[in-house]
Design an enzyme around this catalytic site. Structure first.
Site, PDB file in Angstrom:
ATOM      1  N   GLY A   1      -7.510   3.023  -4.485  1.00 57.32           N
ATOM      2  CA  GLY A   1      -6.781   3.992  -3.680  1.00 57.32           C
ATOM      3  C   GLY A   1      -6.267   5.184  -4.464  1.00 57.32           C
TER       4      GLY A   1
ATOM      5  N   HIS B   1     -12.318  -3.873   4.162  1.00 59.89           N
ATOM      6  CA  HIS B   1     -13.074  -4.992   3.598  1.00 59.89           C
ATOM      7  C   HIS B   1     -13.313  -5.964   4.743  1.00 59.89           C
ATOM      8  CE1 HIS B   1     -14.668  -7.983   0.998  1.00 59.89           C
ATOM      9  NE2 HIS B   1     -13.569  -8.702   0.845  1.00 59.89           N
TER      10      HIS B   1
ATOM     11  N   TYR C   1       1.157  -0.968   2.547  1.00 62.73           N
ATOM     12  CA  TYR C   1       1.192   0.273   1.768  1.00 62.73           C
ATOM     13  C   TYR C   1       0.984  -0.024   0.279  1.00 62.73           C
ATOM     14  CZ  TYR C   1       2.449   5.206   1.088  1.00 62.73           C
ATOM     15  OH  TYR C   1       2.418   6.561   0.803  1.00 62.73           O
TER      16      TYR C   1
ATOM     17  N   GLN D   1      -4.097 -11.369   5.946  1.00 58.74           N
ATOM     18  CA  GLN D   1      -4.480 -10.600   7.130  1.00 58.74           C
ATOM     19  C   GLN D   1      -4.523 -11.434   8.400  1.00 58.74           C
ATOM     20  OE1 GLN D   1      -7.946  -8.115   6.753  1.00 58.74           O
ATOM     21  NE2 GLN D   1      -7.221  -7.145   4.865  1.00 58.74           N
TER      22      GLN D   1
END
Length: 347
Positions: free
Chosen positions: A134, A108, A25, A86
């Site tokens: 964002g 991405h 977030y 990630q």
């Protein structure tokens, strides 16, 4: 020419009844998450406890959970954590929950393109990448507009991956502005090249070199700061709105002539050759391996270079001068709570 999709090409019905988990977030996660929710999509936020982003998610009306729980519950798992995290998050919390009919979504292509995430063949894998931060994705959406997006399909296990991707783009406002079709390779390599050679690496080093040249020649640091850093915003804003040619019409003829006659003496054939070398490092995966390795080692070079940047004289002079510009301080104030979004709570 690239194919471009708009509102009429996308249908939110493809997201009806599906749960979208947003893992991370941060700035992009917040913007997309709030827009999805306001578009009627059921959103689950995965954010670890103990950080400001966790508290912000609660403040925005979500009930954040661990990535493992979010991946288990969701039909579409959007990974918006930082690139170097990630792969680990995927292996630890997501991979075991991927079943036929589920989808992986990225903004991405770094981890897919360079192979740090290797999804099973029976899930959709696609990208929706807003070409803006964002916060802008959110403000444009609230104003009835949108930020242009890129869309790319890596795996189409269901036969509906493009429909899902376009529905997501519509839900965050992207199809209002236009969604450009690309692929993971093109998005990843051009993004990294732009950051390294122009937007961050190139521009930052150009500013510092200009500042140092003037100060070493005996000019006041404050004058060097204004001419080589402060006024960059004026030029970039003009380019952003009007293009380079339009910027030329909005500066003095003297400045325009100086651009034409001196610019190529700064960006020389040697500079262009180095750009090509940087691009090859990206294309080969050398940069990706270097960056992942740097993180595994605890970022020794990253931290050293950050300290050097923070301690450059232009930063000290800049901090003093910016303290005189109250309008800049106002622009950096914490944004007010998003009242409209908090009125719609669903996770």
């Amino acid at each position: 020419m690239a194919k471009i999709y708009y509102d009429q090409d996308a249908d939110l019905k493809h997201l009806k009844g599906k749960k979208v988990a947003i893992v991370g977030y941060g700035i992009q996660g917040r913007g997309q998450g709030l827009n999805l929710r306001d578009s009627g999509v059921e959103v689950i936020i995965a954010q670890r406890k103990g950080g400001k982003n966790y508290d912000l998610a609660i403040e925005d009306g979500f009930t954040p959970v661990e990535a493992d729980e979010a991946a288990q519950k969701a039909d579409i798992i959007q990974i918006l954590a930082q690139d170097h995290l990630q792969g680990e998050i995927y292996e630890k919390s997501i991979a075991s929950h991927l079943k036929p009919g589920k989808a992986l979504l990225f903004s991405h292509g770094f981890n897919i393109h360079f192979g740090y995430i290797k999804p099973p063949k029976n899930v959709d894998v696609y990208m929706v990448a807003p070409k803006g931060p964002g916060a802008l994705v959110r403000t444009q959406f609230l104003e009835g507009g949108g930020v242009p997006c890129l869309v790319a399909i890596y795996q189409d296990a269901s036969g509906n991956a493009l429909k899902l991707a376009l529905a997501h783009a519509k839900a965050i406002g992207g199809t209002r502005a236009g969604v450009i079709e690309t692929n993971f390779k093109e998005e990843t390599e051009t993004d990294l090249f732009g950051e390294q050679s122009v937007l961050c690496g190139g521009l930052s080093e150009l500013i510092r070199a200009g500042y140092e040249t003037l100060v070493q020649a005996g000019y006041q640091p404050e004058m060097a700061y204004f001419e080589c850093l402060h006024e960059v915003k004026l030029i970039v804003d003009a380019i952003f709105v009007h293009g380079i040619s339009g910027m030329h019409r909005r500066v003095s003829d003297t400045a325009e002539y100086g651009d034409y006659t001196r610019g190529k003496r700064i960006i020389t054939d040697a500079t262009r050759a180095e750009m090509k070398k940087i691009l090859k490092e990206i294309q080969s995966g050398d940069f990706a391996r270097e960056w992942i390795s740097e993180n595994k080692k605890g970022r020794p070079l990253y931290n050293k270079l950050r300290d050097e940047c923070d301690n450059h004289p232009v930063e000290k002079v800049g901090a003093e001068l910016r303290s005189m510009m109250h309008w800049i301080q106002g622009a950096n104030a914490k944004p007010a709570a998003d009242k409209k979004s908090k009125a719609k709570v669903g996770s």
